[in-house]
Write a protein that holds these residues in place. Structure first.
Motif, mmCIF file in Angstrom:
data_model
loop_
_atom_site.group_PDB
_atom_site.id
_atom_site.type_symbol
_atom_site.label_atom_id
_atom_site.label_comp_id
_atom_site.label_asym_id
_atom_site.label_seq_id
_atom_site.Cartn_x
_atom_site.Cartn_y
_atom_site.Cartn_z
ATOM 1 N N GLN A 22 0.848 -1.191 0.000
ATOM 2 C CA GLN A 22 0.000 0.000 0.000
ATOM 3 C C GLN A 22 0.881 1.238 0.000
ATOM 4 O O GLN A 22 1.816 1.331 0.806
ATOM 5 C CB GLN A 22 -0.863 0.008 1.272
ATOM 6 N N PHE A 39 -0.455 -3.583 4.439
ATOM 7 C CA PHE A 39 -1.829 -3.352 4.875
ATOM 8 C C PHE A 39 -1.992 -3.842 6.307
ATOM 9 O O PHE A 39 -1.432 -4.866 6.701
ATOM 10 C CB PHE A 39 -2.817 -4.073 3.949
ATOM 11 N N GLU A 60 -9.475 -2.007 4.444
ATOM 12 C CA GLU A 60 -8.565 -1.270 3.577
ATOM 13 C C GLU A 60 -8.653 -1.655 2.099
ATOM 14 O O GLU A 60 -8.445 -0.808 1.238
ATOM 15 C CB GLU A 60 -7.130 -1.414 4.081
ATOM 16 N N LEU A 97 -9.493 -0.262 -2.971
ATOM 17 C CA LEU A 97 -8.650 0.495 -2.052
ATOM 18 C C LEU A 97 -9.484 1.573 -1.369
ATOM 19 O O LEU A 97 -9.985 2.482 -2.016
ATOM 20 C CB LEU A 97 -7.483 1.126 -2.812
ATOM 21 N N LEU A 103 -2.054 1.026 -4.487
ATOM 22 C CA LEU A 103 -1.645 -0.327 -4.138
ATOM 23 C C LEU A 103 -1.116 -0.993 -5.388
ATOM 24 O O LEU A 103 -1.498 -0.628 -6.497
ATOM 25 C CB LEU A 103 -2.788 -1.139 -3.529
#
Length: 142
Positions: A22, A39, A60, A97, A103
């Motif tokens: 991320q 994450f 997330e 996301l 990401l």
């Protein structure tokens, strides 16, 4: 400044010899702003690290983490980080996301290099120091 130790659960997610990372938001008051990281997040009161990592990954990126194992624990003066590892069983295009700037799947070479280009940011961004160390440790076990 709060001197209380933080407890955190993070996930190493891998697919086809690449590793999902991320790009954190570029907000000055967060840890590792604008850097590539893993994450995960804080363990809430009453949660186990296993429940926390599942919740954080779902929040997330909308991914249901089911088949995962503990990789290790990384502690310093600021936090205790429970690190889990699991295969990513869906294409990145199916992830949503909802926290962070970007990401992507990084190669072992990208992680070793310590920086990676973000299409959304339009520039090369560094890997955060501890997530890079965790990832390099993990890659050694493969």
């Amino acid at each position: 400044m709060n001197s209380q130790l933080a407890y955190v659960a993070v996930a190493i997610l891998y697919r086809e010899n690449k590793f999902l990372m991320q790009l954190r938001d570029n907000i000055p008051n967060i840890i590792a702003p604008g850097c590539w990281a893993l994450f995960g997040g804080h363990i809430e009161p009453g949660e186990t690290p296993e429940i926390a990592v599942q919740r954080e990954v779902m929040e997330e990126i909308g991914y249901q983490l089911t088949d995962f194992t503990k990789f290790g624990i990384y502690s310093d003066e600021k936090a205790v980080r429970y690190v889990f590892q699991a295969p990513l069983l869906v294409p990145v295009s199916q992830l949503v996301l909802s926290e962070g700037w970007d990401l992507d799947l990084l190669t072992a070479e990208d992680i070793d290099k310590g920086e990676y280009y973000s299409e959304k940011a339009g520039e090369v961004r560094p890997l955060a120091t501890l997530p890079q160390k965790i990832m390099l440790d993990f890659i050694k076990t493969l």
